[in-house]
Design an enzyme around this catalytic site. Structure first.
Site, mmCIF file in Angstrom:
data_model
loop_
_atom_site.group_PDB
_atom_site.id
_atom_site.type_symbol
_atom_site.label_atom_id
_atom_site.label_comp_id
_atom_site.label_asym_id
_atom_site.label_seq_id
_atom_site.Cartn_x
_atom_site.Cartn_y
_atom_site.Cartn_z
ATOM 1 N N ASP A 43 0.824 -1.209 0.000
ATOM 2 C CA ASP A 43 0.000 0.000 0.000
ATOM 3 C C ASP A 43 0.855 1.254 0.000
ATOM 4 O OD1 ASP A 43 0.893 -0.161 2.606
ATOM 5 O OD2 ASP A 43 -1.092 -0.053 3.532
ATOM 6 N N SER A 44 2.176 1.079 0.043
ATOM 7 C CA SER A 44 3.096 2.192 -0.187
ATOM 8 C C SER A 44 2.878 2.807 -1.563
ATOM 9 C CB SER A 44 4.548 1.729 -0.052
ATOM 10 O OG SER A 44 4.776 0.561 -0.824
ATOM 11 N N ASP A 82 -1.033 -6.147 -0.205
ATOM 12 C CA ASP A 82 -1.420 -5.530 1.066
ATOM 13 C C ASP A 82 -2.931 -5.344 1.157
ATOM 14 O OD1 ASP A 82 0.923 -5.253 2.465
ATOM 15 O OD2 ASP A 82 1.233 -3.148 1.967
ATOM 16 N N LYS A 112 -1.225 -9.406 2.843
ATOM 17 C CA LYS A 112 -0.452 -8.957 3.998
ATOM 18 C C LYS A 112 -1.291 -7.978 4.807
ATOM 19 C CE LYS A 112 3.103 -5.989 3.757
ATOM 20 N NZ LYS A 112 2.710 -4.941 4.757
ATOM 21 N N GLU A 114 -1.186 -5.537 8.665
ATOM 22 C CA GLU A 114 -0.364 -4.992 9.742
ATOM 23 C C GLU A 114 -1.003 -5.270 11.101
ATOM 24 O OE1 GLU A 114 0.424 -0.844 9.196
ATOM 25 O OE2 GLU A 114 1.144 -1.100 7.134
ATOM 26 N N GLU A 181 9.522 -4.162 10.341
ATOM 27 C CA GLU A 181 9.899 -2.861 9.790
ATOM 28 C C GLU A 181 10.336 -1.888 10.884
ATOM 29 O OE1 GLU A 181 8.265 0.809 6.966
ATOM 30 O OE2 GLU A 181 7.021 -0.988 7.256
#
Length: 270
Positions: A43-44, A82, A112, A114, A181
């Site tokens: 999602d970056s 993501d 993925k 978080e 991270e």
């Protein structure tokens, strides 16, 4: 060519390091695919492709569109997409519905998400229903407002222990690997020793079972800022600017297009 599978990646724990890079578009995915084990549609892309200040504005539709492009353009790498902010935190059921849509509409091999212990139930819910999950602990970009910015975490014993517990909870819940991270090196090293699944470091430790970078950072496409953990392997931003400047000069002086670029015009011969 068979793709690298989720079980194959999980089996790499403690073995040959896993090579990961981000990809958001078909051309980049095509160039990276032969050289990496995993392509992460992160999602970056909200910041890299769309110019947002954070990842929070990224939508599920965006992730699906870019994920599908990366899958279509690749043949070898495992593709992980993501889940964006707000698409999985509400409940395991909502997370499953959105993850299933990502898997079915992109053809990706995994998603993925978080979070730590608070997301363990969701990870278990997804994995028990056939959705492979990559975890993500440490610095969590989707929690940037709660964290007060992008900064390394795990500096004090209490926060370090919390991150260790988060990683263990996600691994125990069934994640096949975990991104670590923006942590202290010793913490990432310890987590890698603790958990039974591969860890993928970004601003973490060389002891991690693999490494990931944002491809645009690696290629030097951002000239204004270079994170401490990034090694630039090229300076393509400078090359892009130079090529654009040369093109502009050719257009202004009518050197481009030449006869060889036009239809029905023969190039003069000596």
């Amino acid at each position: 060519m068979a793709r690298v599978s989720v079980p194959a990646l999980r089996a790499r724990k403690g073995g040959e390091p896993i090579v990961c890079l981000t990809a958001y578009t078909a051309p980049i995915a095509r160039h990276l695919d032969p050289h990496v084990d995993l392509l992460l549609v992160g999602d970056s892309l909200g910041m890299v492709v769309y110019g947002f200040d954070s990842t929070l504005a990224v939508t599920l539709d965006m992730m699906i569109a870019h994920g599908a492009a990366v899958v279509r353009a690749s043949r070898h790498a495992c593709v992980v997409v993501d889940l964006p902010f707000g698409s999985y935190q509400e409940s395991p059921q909502v997370a499953y519905r959105n993850a299933a849509r990502v898997m079915s509409e992109t053809g990706a091999q995994a998603v993925k998400l978080e979070g730590g212990a608070e997301m363990a139930e969701t990870v278990a819910f997804l994995t028990s229903r056939g959705v492979p999950v990559m975890g993500h602990v440490g610095l969590l970009p989707q929690s940037v407002n709660a964290l007060g910015g992008y900064k390394a975490v795990g500096r004090d014993p209490a926060s370090a222990e919390r991150i260790r517990a988060d990683a263990q909870a996600i691994a125990d819940a069934g994640a096949f690997s975990i991104v670590i991270e923006g942590t202290m090196e010793s913490l990432a090293r310890q987590i890698t020793e603790d958990v039974a699944v591969p860890t993928i470091g970004i601003g973490a430790s060389p002891a991690c079972d693999g490494q990931v970078l944002v491809t645009d950072d690696l290629l030097g496409l951002f000239s204004d800022f270079q994170p401490k953990f990034v090694k630039r392997y090229a300076q393509l931003g400078d090359a892009v600017g130079a090529a654009a400047a040369e093109y502009a000069a050719d257009v202004k002086t009518r050197r481009f297009p030449g006869p060889e670029h036009c239809f029905g015009v023969k190039k003069a011969t000596a």
